[in-house]
Design an enzyme around this catalytic site. Structure first.
Site, short mmCIF file in Angstrom:
data_model
loop_
_atom_site.label_atom_id
_atom_site.label_comp_id
_atom_site.label_asym_id
_atom_site.label_seq_id
_atom_site.Cartn_x
_atom_site.Cartn_y
_atom_site.Cartn_z
N ILE A 44 0.43 -0.37 -2.43
CA ILE A 44 0.14 1.06 -2.26
C ILE A 44 -1.24 1.18 -1.65
O ILE A 44 -2.25 0.98 -2.33
CB ILE A 44 0.20 1.80 -3.62
CG1 ILE A 44 1.57 1.58 -4.28
CG2 ILE A 44 -0.07 3.30 -3.42
CD1 ILE A 44 1.64 2.03 -5.74
N GLU A 45 -1.27 1.46 -0.35
CA GLU A 45 -2.56 1.54 0.35
C GLU A 45 -3.19 2.92 0.17
O GLU A 45 -2.56 3.84 -0.37
CB GLU A 45 -2.35 1.22 1.84
CG GLU A 45 -1.92 -0.22 2.04
CD GLU A 45 -1.73 -0.62 3.49
OE1 GLU A 45 -1.53 -1.80 3.75
OE2 GLU A 45 -1.76 0.27 4.38
N ASN A 46 -4.43 3.02 0.62
CA ASN A 46 -5.18 4.27 0.44
C ASN A 46 -6.10 4.46 1.63
O ASN A 46 -6.59 3.49 2.21
CB ASN A 46 -6.02 4.15 -0.85
CG ASN A 46 -6.60 5.48 -1.28
OD1 ASN A 46 -7.61 5.92 -0.76
ND2 ASN A 46 -5.96 6.12 -2.23
N ALA A 47 -6.35 5.73 1.99
CA ALA A 47 -7.26 6.03 3.10
C ALA A 47 -8.64 5.42 2.84
O ALA A 47 -9.33 5.03 3.78
CB ALA A 47 -7.36 7.54 3.29
N TYR A 49 -9.74 2.31 1.95
CA TYR A 49 -9.01 1.03 1.93
C TYR A 49 -9.13 0.23 0.63
O TYR A 49 -8.12 -0.24 0.11
CB TYR A 49 -9.44 0.16 3.11
CG TYR A 49 -8.93 0.60 4.46
CD1 TYR A 49 -8.31 1.84 4.65
CD2 TYR A 49 -9.06 -0.22 5.57
CE1 TYR A 49 -7.85 2.25 5.89
CE2 TYR A 49 -8.60 0.17 6.82
CZ TYR A 49 -7.99 1.41 6.98
OH TYR A 49 -7.54 1.79 8.21
N CYS A 54 -2.17 -4.23 -4.53
CA CYS A 54 -1.10 -5.12 -4.08
C CYS A 54 0.17 -4.92 -4.91
O CYS A 54 0.13 -4.42 -6.04
CB CYS A 54 -1.53 -6.58 -4.22
SG CYS A 54 -3.02 -7.02 -3.33
N GLU A 56 1.96 -7.26 -6.34
CA GLU A 56 1.97 -8.12 -7.53
C GLU A 56 1.22 -7.47 -8.68
O GLU A 56 1.66 -7.50 -9.83
CB GLU A 56 1.33 -9.48 -7.20
CG GLU A 56 2.03 -10.26 -6.10
CD GLU A 56 1.46 -9.97 -4.71
OE1 GLU A 56 1.04 -8.81 -4.45
OE2 GLU A 56 1.44 -10.89 -3.88
N CYS A 100 -2.49 -12.65 -3.04
CA CYS A 100 -3.90 -12.82 -2.69
C CYS A 100 -4.66 -13.40 -3.89
O CYS A 100 -4.11 -13.51 -5.00
CB CYS A 100 -4.50 -11.48 -2.26
SG CYS A 100 -4.85 -10.36 -3.63
ZN LIG Z 1 -3.00 -9.18 -4.14
#
Ligand SMILES: [Zn+2]
Length: 146
Positions: A44-47, A49, A54, A56, A100
């Site tokens: 779930i990304e965000n403006a 950053y 992630c 996981e 990651c």
């Molecule tokens: Zn990760």
């Protein structure tokens, strides 16, 4: 559970909920509890950053917040997004995507790294399988603070 196909399918399905308007790299994850339950997550990304999370860790925080702390394996399916003519996300993956470093460390808190498995879906239906200890050797964990 020896056949992890159900877990991998759950990760691929969870990838459809990924919110990745910036990287366009969609990831799904499926975490298997020792009692056989599957908890899924997606990136779930965000403006802003760094505020993104992630797949996981989404699965892990969902599980832990529901009182689940014993895990056997996690499956990860990640790839740049591709769509069919109808605009539906394709499930074909172009390469394996590994957790990651931050996700490896967060998983490490709750699992035995020697037995916990990380499965990653790769191109052509291939699946790569590692123990967490292989992906995060000589790790730092709760016992270091005991
Ligand atoms: Zn990760």
């Amino acid at each position: 559970m020896e056949d992890y196909s159900r877990l991998l399918e759950a990760a691929i399905k969870a990838r459809h909920n990924s919110y990745a308007p910036y990287s366009h790299f969609r990831v799904g994850a499926a975490l298997l509890t020792k009692s056989g339950e599957i908890i899924t997550g997606c990136n779930i990304e965000n403006a802003s950053y760094p505020a993104g999370i992630c797949a996981e860790r989404t699965a892990l925080v969902k599980a832990v917040s529901e009182g689940k702390r014993e895990f056997e394996a996690i499956a990860v399916a990640g790839s740049l997004e591709q769509f069919d003519e109808a605009g539906v996300l394709k499930d074909e993956l172009t390469a394996p995507a590994f957790p990651c470093g931050i996700c490896r460390q967060m998983l490490r808190e709750f699992v035995d790294p020697e037995s916990f498995l990380v499965l990653t879906a790769a191109e052509g239906g291939k699946v790569l399988k590692y123990t967490l200890a292989q992906l995060l050797p000589e790790s730092f964990g709760p016992e270091n603070l005991a």
